[in-house]
Motif scaffolding. Structure first.
Motif, PDB file in Angstrom:
ATOM      1  N   VAL A  74      35.631  43.810  38.048  1.00  0.00           N
ATOM      2  CA  VAL A  74      35.930  42.925  38.281  1.00  0.00           C
ATOM      3  C   VAL A  74      34.653  41.580  37.782  1.00  0.00           C
ATOM      4  N   LEU A  76      34.990  38.165  39.756  1.00  0.00           N
ATOM      5  CA  LEU A  76      35.298  37.229  41.206  1.00  0.00           C
ATOM      6  C   LEU A  76      34.707  35.930  40.543  1.00  0.00           C
ATOM      7  N   LEU A 102      39.121  37.494  38.539  1.00  0.00           N
ATOM      8  CA  LEU A 102      40.154  37.338  39.500  1.00  0.00           C
ATOM      9  C   LEU A 102      38.944  36.213  40.174  1.00  0.00           C
ATOM     10  N   TYR A 148      45.253  32.620  44.615  1.00  0.00           N
ATOM     11  CA  TYR A 148      44.102  33.095  44.242  1.00  0.00           C
ATOM     12  C   TYR A 148      44.509  33.200  42.361  1.00  0.00           C
ATOM     13  N   ALA A 150      45.057  35.537  38.806  1.00  0.00           N
ATOM     14  CA  ALA A 150      44.664  36.680  37.615  1.00  0.00           C
ATOM     15  C   ALA A 150      44.540  37.014  36.758  1.00  0.00           C
ATOM     16  N   ALA A 158      44.500  43.113  42.150  1.00  0.00           N
ATOM     17  CA  ALA A 158      44.243  41.730  42.616  1.00  0.00           C
ATOM     18  C   ALA A 158      44.191  41.501  44.651  1.00  0.00           C
TER      19      ALA A 158
END
Length: 193
Positions: A74, A76, A102, A148, A150, A158
């Motif tokens: 992932v 971020l 994310l 957030y 995603a 998420a």
């Protein structure tokens, strides 16, 4: 129920940028902290990006795809604008790296104010606004404190990734550390998250 089991030591990279001056434009550092969940730092990625430029997306793609960290799961991000109005194309970041993205922020962005500023100061404002608008919807995780967006993840996934990558702060640990490192590179000393 998440689509796939999210392990507590999921490999992630969190990106943040360093401080910069708007006057004279210039560059700032982009730092990516690679971690196993919220526990172990396994590497640091850096690139230079243009203040108010258009290169943040390509620099993130390059940092991830040319790194030795082939087990990342992932990406971020601490927002989708870096170095002022260097807007990240989150869909391109996902498609070019093959990784979900994310975005985690502590304040709800004022998109209308951002659009006004872009129209006032940038001849390519509509292209940058299009990137802002194609970002996924903002979701609230902690009311008034943490949000957030995603790409390539369900809401459940998420939320679980945020949970397993947080340590003692509101934001995931890779983002907190990237913020501190980027600040230290640009000013000689880290600032508080």
């Amino acid at each position: 129920m998440p689509f796939y089991k999210i392990k507590p030591q999921i490999r992630v990279v969190g990106f943040d940028d360093g401080t910069f001056r708007f006057k004279g434009r210039g560059r700032t550092v982009l730092v990516g902290v690679v971690m196993k969940g919220s526990l172990d730092v396994v590497g640091i990625l850096t690139r230079w990006i243009e203040v108010d430029g258009r290169d943040a997306t390509e620099k993130m793609i390059d940092a991830v795809t040319s790194s030795r960290f082939g087990d990342l799961r992932v990406i971020l991000l601490k927002g989708i604008t870096y170095a002022g109005f260097n807007v990240v194309d989150v869909e391109a970041l996902t498609s070019e790296t093959g990784l979900p993205v994310l975005v985690v922020v502590r304040k709800r962005p004022d998109v209308a104010a951002m659009e006004r500023a872009l129209r006032k100061h940038f001849p390519d404002a509509e292209e940058r606004i299009a990137l802002l608008r194609k970002a996924p919807p903002l979701r609230e995780l902690i009311p008034g404190k943490l949000y957030y967006q995603a790409v390539g993840l369900s809401d459940e996934e998420a939320r679980e990734i945020i949970r397993v990558t947080r340590k003692s702060a509101l934001v995931p640990e890779p983002l907190r550390l990237a913020h501190m490192i980027a600040g230290a590179v640009m000013t000689g000393e880290s600032t508080r998250e």
